[in-house]
Scaffold this motif. Structure first.
Motif, PDB file in Angstrom:
ATOM      1  N   GLY B 244       0.819  -1.212   0.000  1.00 44.37           N
ATOM      2  CA  GLY B 244       0.000   0.000   0.000  1.00 44.37           C
ATOM      3  C   GLY B 244       0.850   1.259   0.000  1.00 44.37           C
ATOM      4  N   ALA B 245       1.871   1.275   0.863  1.00 49.25           N
ATOM      5  CA  ALA B 245       2.696   2.478   0.979  1.00 49.25           C
ATOM      6  C   ALA B 245       3.377   2.780  -0.349  1.00 49.25           C
ATOM      7  CB  ALA B 245       3.730   2.299   2.084  1.00 49.25           C
ATOM      8  N   TYR B 246       3.897   1.751  -1.031  1.00 55.69           N
ATOM      9  CA  TYR B 246       4.582   2.001  -2.294  1.00 55.69           C
ATOM     10  C   TYR B 246       3.591   2.354  -3.401  1.00 55.69           C
ATOM     11  CZ  TYR B 246       8.891   0.427  -0.099  1.00 55.69           C
ATOM     12  OH  TYR B 246       9.985   0.309   0.726  1.00 55.69           O
ATOM     13  N   LEU B 247       2.373   1.817  -3.303  1.00 49.24           N
ATOM     14  CA  LEU B 247       1.345   2.205  -4.271  1.00 49.24           C
ATOM     15  C   LEU B 247       1.137   3.722  -4.198  1.00 49.24           C
ATOM     16  CD1 LEU B 247      -0.997   1.419  -6.222  1.00 49.24           C
ATOM     17  CD2 LEU B 247      -2.439   1.204  -4.216  1.00 49.24           C
ATOM     18  N   PHE B 248       1.015   4.234  -2.955  1.00 50.08           N
ATOM     19  CA  PHE B 248       0.817   5.661  -2.791  1.00 50.08           C
ATOM     20  C   PHE B 248       2.055   6.452  -3.163  1.00 50.08           C
ATOM     21  CE2 PHE B 248      -3.023   4.549  -0.862  1.00 50.08           C
ATOM     22  CZ  PHE B 248      -3.819   5.645  -1.091  1.00 50.08           C
ATOM     23  N   GLY B 249       3.210   5.883  -2.781  1.00 47.64           N
ATOM     24  CA  GLY B 249       4.454   6.534  -3.175  1.00 47.64           C
ATOM     25  C   GLY B 249       4.509   6.681  -4.684  1.00 47.64           C
ATOM     26  N   GLY B 250       4.091   5.637  -5.386  1.00 52.34           N
ATOM     27  CA  GLY B 250       4.104   5.657  -6.849  1.00 52.34           C
ATOM     28  C   GLY B 250       3.220   6.766  -7.395  1.00 52.34           C
ATOM     29  N   VAL B 251       1.999   6.864  -6.856  1.00 55.07           N
ATOM     30  CA  VAL B 251       1.080   7.880  -7.359  1.00 55.07           C
ATOM     31  C   VAL B 251       1.621   9.280  -7.087  1.00 55.07           C
ATOM     32  CG1 VAL B 251      -1.192   8.894  -7.035  1.00 55.07           C
ATOM     33  CG2 VAL B 251      -0.943   6.445  -7.261  1.00 55.07           C
ATOM     34  N   MET B 252       2.207   9.468  -5.884  1.00 54.93           N
ATOM     35  CA  MET B 252       2.738  10.791  -5.568  1.00 54.93           C
ATOM     36  C   MET B 252       3.918  11.143  -6.467  1.00 54.93           C
ATOM     37  SD  MET B 252       2.510  11.081  -1.473  1.00 54.93           S
ATOM     38  CE  MET B 252       0.935  11.398  -0.699  1.00 54.93           C
ATOM     39  N   ALA B 253       4.813  10.170  -6.657  1.00 52.49           N
ATOM     40  CA  ALA B 253       5.983  10.410  -7.502  1.00 52.49           C
ATOM     41  C   ALA B 253       5.541  10.734  -8.935  1.00 52.49           C
ATOM     42  CB  ALA B 253       6.887   9.187  -7.495  1.00 52.49           C
ATOM     43  N   PHE B 254       4.581   9.968  -9.416  1.00 51.76           N
ATOM     44  CA  PHE B 254       4.060  10.143 -10.771  1.00 51.76           C
ATOM     45  C   PHE B 254       3.447  11.535 -10.936  1.00 51.76           C
ATOM     46  CE2 PHE B 254       0.514   9.442 -13.818  1.00 51.76           C
ATOM     47  CZ  PHE B 254       1.293   9.161 -14.928  1.00 51.76           C
ATOM     48  N   GLN B 255       2.669  11.924  -9.915  1.00 49.91           N
ATOM     49  CA  GLN B 255       1.997  13.213  -9.970  1.00 49.91           C
ATOM     50  C   GLN B 255       3.013  14.363  -9.982  1.00 49.91           C
ATOM     51  OE1 GLN B 255       0.513  14.131  -6.106  1.00 49.91           O
ATOM     52  NE2 GLN B 255       1.259  16.149  -6.704  1.00 49.91           N
ATOM     53  N   PHE B 256       4.056  14.253  -9.128  1.00 51.47           N
ATOM     54  CA  PHE B 256       5.086  15.287  -9.114  1.00 51.47           C
ATOM     55  C   PHE B 256       5.800  15.376 -10.451  1.00 51.47           C
ATOM     56  CE2 PHE B 256       5.154  15.198  -4.347  1.00 51.47           C
ATOM     57  CZ  PHE B 256       4.799  16.531  -4.214  1.00 51.47           C
ATOM     58  N   ARG B 257       6.064  14.200 -11.040  1.00 56.10           N
ATOM     59  CA  ARG B 257       6.788  14.205 -12.307  1.00 56.10           C
ATOM     60  C   ARG B 257       5.968  14.868 -13.406  1.00 56.10           C
ATOM     61  NH1 ARG B 257      11.709  11.043 -12.483  1.00 56.10           N
ATOM     62  NH2 ARG B 257      12.093  11.412 -10.284  1.00 56.10           N
ATOM     63  N   LEU B 258       4.660  14.532 -13.414  1.00 57.89           N
ATOM     64  CA  LEU B 258       3.780  15.148 -14.418  1.00 57.89           C
ATOM     65  C   LEU B 258       3.781  16.659 -14.251  1.00 57.89           C
ATOM     66  CD1 LEU B 258       0.543  13.037 -14.872  1.00 57.89           C
ATOM     67  CD2 LEU B 258       2.382  13.478 -16.483  1.00 57.89           C
ATOM     68  N   LEU B 269      -5.690  19.594  -9.969  1.00 58.26           N
ATOM     69  CA  LEU B 269      -6.348  18.337 -10.314  1.00 58.26           C
ATOM     70  C   LEU B 269      -5.391  17.164 -10.108  1.00 58.26           C
ATOM     71  CD1 LEU B 269      -8.459  19.301 -13.455  1.00 58.26           C
ATOM     72  CD2 LEU B 269      -9.113  19.243 -11.054  1.00 58.26           C
ATOM     73  N   LEU B 270      -4.109  17.348 -10.455  1.00 63.20           N
ATOM     74  CA  LEU B 270      -3.130  16.280 -10.244  1.00 63.20           C
ATOM     75  C   LEU B 270      -2.971  15.971  -8.754  1.00 63.20           C
ATOM     76  CD1 LEU B 270      -0.241  17.128 -12.710  1.00 63.20           C
ATOM     77  CD2 LEU B 270      -1.788  15.167 -12.767  1.00 63.20           C
ATOM     78  N   MET B 271      -3.012  17.042  -7.938  1.00 63.70           N
ATOM     79  CA  MET B 271      -2.804  16.842  -6.507  1.00 63.70           C
ATOM     80  C   MET B 271      -3.959  16.080  -5.860  1.00 63.70           C
ATOM     81  SD  MET B 271      -1.117  20.486  -5.713  1.00 63.70           S
ATOM     82  CE  MET B 271      -1.421  20.573  -3.963  1.00 63.70           C
ATOM     83  N   MET B 272      -5.102  15.996  -6.545  1.00 59.98           N
ATOM     84  CA  MET B 272      -6.232  15.231  -6.001  1.00 59.98           C
ATOM     85  C   MET B 272      -5.964  13.730  -6.052  1.00 59.98           C
ATOM     86  SD  MET B 272      -9.549  16.957  -7.677  1.00 59.98           S
ATOM     87  CE  MET B 272      -9.818  18.713  -7.578  1.00 59.98           C
ATOM     88  N   LEU B 273      -5.068  13.328  -6.955  1.00 60.65           N
ATOM     89  CA  LEU B 273      -4.870  11.896  -7.221  1.00 60.65           C
ATOM     90  C   LEU B 273      -4.688  11.049  -5.951  1.00 60.65           C
ATOM     91  CD1 LEU B 273      -2.689  11.689 -10.453  1.00 60.65           C
ATOM     92  CD2 LEU B 273      -5.008  10.836 -10.097  1.00 60.65           C
ATOM     93  N   PRO B 274      -3.727  11.391  -5.049  1.00 55.30           N
ATOM     94  CA  PRO B 274      -3.540  10.507  -3.888  1.00 55.30           C
ATOM     95  C   PRO B 274      -4.797  10.395  -3.026  1.00 55.30           C
ATOM     96  CG  PRO B 274      -1.816  12.182  -3.980  1.00 55.30           C
ATOM     97  CD  PRO B 274      -2.754  12.478  -5.084  1.00 55.30           C
ATOM     98  N   TYR B 275      -5.526  11.509  -2.873  1.00 55.15           N
ATOM     99  CA  TYR B 275      -6.713  11.486  -2.014  1.00 55.15           C
ATOM    100  C   TYR B 275      -7.833  10.664  -2.662  1.00 55.15           C
ATOM    101  CZ  TYR B 275      -3.906  15.335  -0.319  1.00 55.15           C
ATOM    102  OH  TYR B 275      -2.855  16.092   0.113  1.00 55.15           O
ATOM    103  N   ALA B 276      -7.997  10.845  -3.972  1.00 55.30           N
ATOM    104  CA  ALA B 276      -9.008  10.064  -4.673  1.00 55.30           C
ATOM    105  C   ALA B 276      -8.633   8.581  -4.634  1.00 55.30           C
ATOM    106  CB  ALA B 276      -9.143  10.545  -6.112  1.00 55.30           C
ATOM    107  N   LEU B 277      -7.333   8.314  -4.780  1.00 60.04           N
ATOM    108  CA  LEU B 277      -6.877   6.925  -4.744  1.00 60.04           C
ATOM    109  C   LEU B 277      -7.159   6.303  -3.374  1.00 60.04           C
ATOM    110  CD1 LEU B 277      -5.267   4.655  -6.223  1.00 60.04           C
ATOM    111  CD2 LEU B 277      -3.266   5.499  -5.036  1.00 60.04           C
TER     112      LEU B 277
END
Lengths: 358, 306
Positions: B244-258, B269-277
């Protein structure tokens, strides 16, 4: 060594005992707050006195307290209704954000309407969006048993980001020199102040809603069902009470009330939508609901007191260079001490010297 | 996508998942003892500030890291006093702890905003770091990440294979039976709260000492709440917490990169991703899990005996 024994109270604590317990709890939190001020090299007692004076000491301060009490009261009333059902709506903050977004949409889309059409429309949009933000966790809870605490919290973050997206993007005022804010509302979209004060007519709405709520909880069948379900959900289900229906009802209602708070804040204090509207009223509402033991009348009093806490902290913020976060420190402390103090309402403690070495 | 893009993305996934992993493990330990602690967000913030402050004052990041844990445990102790000794409602006490912790971290931290503290820097782990692909992803990090690799195994081992772990679980699962077996419920719950709080504080300290090396108010940005949600997603199991932790880490890293690449999608809208996830993950785990897997006495206070 002292042998400490705890007993359940046989007779309930009299009203003056409750007052004593509550005021001691607040006193303890004030002492700790004073200690925190002293740790930072600020005057401890002087700081607290200044805090009390700038919070409640002048007529301007009282007006400011009343103005800030309006959004806190509305959010807290809704939150308290869900708490009665043992449903934890922590989402007033997001519901408030969405309410302000709904009202702003109406204000920006129909600026030409007269106030008697536009204000009700804004209220309706705030109800709709705030209610929707309460409906999502309610449906997830009853259909899939998803934990409502976390869903409402996540919806807070998402709601605030929706608001930010709009004021930084599509709704940004071209004349604002890049500041994230919408254009000022038209005169028909503004809820005015009462007379020469800083207090908007929204306070009348609070009084009406507060009274209706008291009647509803005390004298109607649903009010009773709410209480029964909150005390024992399983028994209530067996008794045929509509538990799931009540969850949806209280969550939507709670969301709508927080939405109203967002509407009033946008259209009376700010006259536009901007990110500063998010002042943490939704979280303060939780503190208020719990301090007031979920009782509408007490919520009115507690909203006023906690609004005073904010006003007082603003006062010492300027004079003593204390960060604004000191307000949430005090809120947290008050809630914790009150929570711990309720122990003395249910239990008594007796201590005597231990006889033997053990 | 090409491997040269994916390797840094996966490495960043591990880095941003690590604070969440520490916090999630801490909350699992706490909840296993039967105490629901919703104060994680506030405790992480205090841990982040305490870690930052001590590292800055002493110049030693390791002391800072441990101080972060100590701050987390201290915050946990408040929850322990209110819930274990004064019978306070665990949900409300946890919320109060978050309000208090957020306030304290900002109150103390405001004068330090933007200042630097000595922190942890990445280095290539001997031998393991030179493995192709795996090396650059998992073994070119700071010491705290290497530490975090061992923790889930440790927590799992203690729960599964030690007397202490068994006693702790029994206190959370069947307090009455634990009491009958002569186990000191209060002591074990205290142990759960303090150890859990320590881990949660470490997660916070990771943010200010390794993720960034400077102090900003609100540095956790909801990660504490995500950790609370992940405990449910992980069914209270340390192994799944890693996932779970790495799943979230992945989404956060991805969002920052985008965001860094500068896409047309607005950053809000990108910053919503972790919360929606987080919501999505809870929905999925509720569909998957048959009934609740929570410890039997989670959130229930032990009434003092007359």
């Amino acid at each position: 060594m002292l042998d400490i024994r705890v007993h359940k109270r046989q007779v309930p604590l009299p009203w003056w005992g409750t007052c004593l317990v509550l005021s001691s709890a607040v006193l303890v939190s004030l002492i700790v707050s004073a200690g925190l001020l002293a740790l930072q090299g600020k005057p401890a007692l002087g700081g607290i006195l200044l805090f009390l004076e700038s919070g409640f000491g002048t007529s301007w301060a009282i007006q400011d307290c009343l103005a800030k009490a309006v959004p806190i009261f509305l959010c807290s009333l809704g939150v308290a209704i869900t708490f009665r059902l043992q449903i934890w709506n922590i989402g007033a903050e997001g519901q408030y954000a969405l309410g302000s977004v709904g009202a702003t949409w109406a204000a920006l889309t129909f600026p030409g309407l007269p106030w008697y059409l536009l204000l009700p429309l804004m209220l309706a949009c705030a109800t709709l969006l705030g209610g929707l933000w309460g409906l999502i966790p309610a449906l997830l809870k009853i259909k899939l048993r998803v934990n409502e605490i976390i869903v409402t919290l996540m919806l807070n973050y998402i709601g605030i980001l929706v608001l930010e997206y709009l004021v930084y993007g599509p709704w940004k005022d071209p004349a604002s020199f890049g500041m994230p804010m919408t254009p000022t509302f038209s005169p028909g979209a503004i809820v005015g102040f009462i007379g020469e004060t800083n207090v908007s007519w929204g306070i009348v709405l609070c009084m009406v809603i507060g009274m209706l709520m008291t009647v509803f909880l005390k004298y109607t069948r649903y009010g009773f069902a709410l209480k029964a379900c909150g005390e024992n959900a399983r028994a209530a289900k067996y008794a045929g009470l509509p538990y799931n229906g009540l969850i949806v009802m209280v969550m939507v209602f709670s969301g709508a009330l927080a939405g109203w708070a967002g509407f009033l804040e946008a259209s009376s204090s700010l006259n536009r939508l901007e990110p500063t509207i998010m002042a943490g009223y939704g979280y303060t509402a939780i503190v208020v609901a719990w301090l007031a033991r979920l009782n509408p009348l007490s919520i009115g009093v507690a909203s006023f007191l906690l609004a005073g806490l904010r006003v007082g902290v603003e006062g010492i913020q300027l004079d003593l260079q204390v960060p604004a976060a000191f307000g949430s420190v005090m809120e947290g402390l008050i809630l914790l001490t009150i929570l711990a103090s309720s122990f003395f309402q249910h239990y008594t403690i007796s201590g005597r010297k231990k006889s033997s070495g053990k | 996508m090409n491997i040269d893009v994916l390797i840094p993305l996966f490495a960043a996934t591990i880095q941003s998942g690590t604070p969440i992993l520490y916090a999630t493990l801490g909350e699992i330990i706490t909840e296993k003892s039967g105490v629901l602690n919703l104060g994680v967000e506030g405790m992480m913030l205090c841990g982040a500030f305490g870690g930052f402050l001590v590292a800055m004052l002493t110049g030693n990041p390791w002391l800072g890291f441990l101080a972060g844990g100590a701050f987390g445990a201290l915050m946990g102790a408040i929850h322990g006093i209110v819930c274990l000794h004064f019978q306070g409602n665990q949900v409300v006490s946890g919320l109060a702890l978050t309000i208090l912790g957020t306030g304290l971290a900002n109150y103390w931290g405001t004068p330090f905003v933007g200042q630097n503290a000595p922190g942890f820097t990445p280095f290539s782990f001997p031998l393991l770091g030179s493995i192709p692909i795996i090396g650059p992803i998992a073994f070119h990090h700071d010491a705290l990440i290497y530490t975090s690799y061992c923790l889930p195994v440790l927590v799992w081992f203690v729960f599964r294979h030690t007397q202490t772990g068994l006693a702790l679980r029994s206190v959370g699962e069947y307090p009455d039976a634990a009491l009958a077996a002569g186990i000191n419920i209060k002591a074990y719950r205290w142990a759960g709260i303090l150890t859990g709080g320590f881990f949660i504080g470490l997660g916070g300290a990771y943010l200010s000492l390794a993720y960034t090396h400077l102090w900003t108010n609100g540095i956790t940005a909801g990660r504490g709440w995500i950790a609370v949600a992940l405990v449910i997603f992980a069914f209270w199991k340390p192994g799944k917490a890693v996932l779970g932790a790495y799943l979230f880490g992945g989404v956060m890293a991805f969002q920052f990169r985008l965001q860094a690449v500068g896409t047309n999608i607005p950053s809000s809208l990108l910053m919503m991703l972790p919360y929606a996830l987080t919501i999505l993950v809870l929905v999925l785990s509720s569909i998957k899990g048959k009934g609740s897997q929570a410890p039997g006495a989670l959130g229930v206070n032990i009434e003092p005996a007359d």
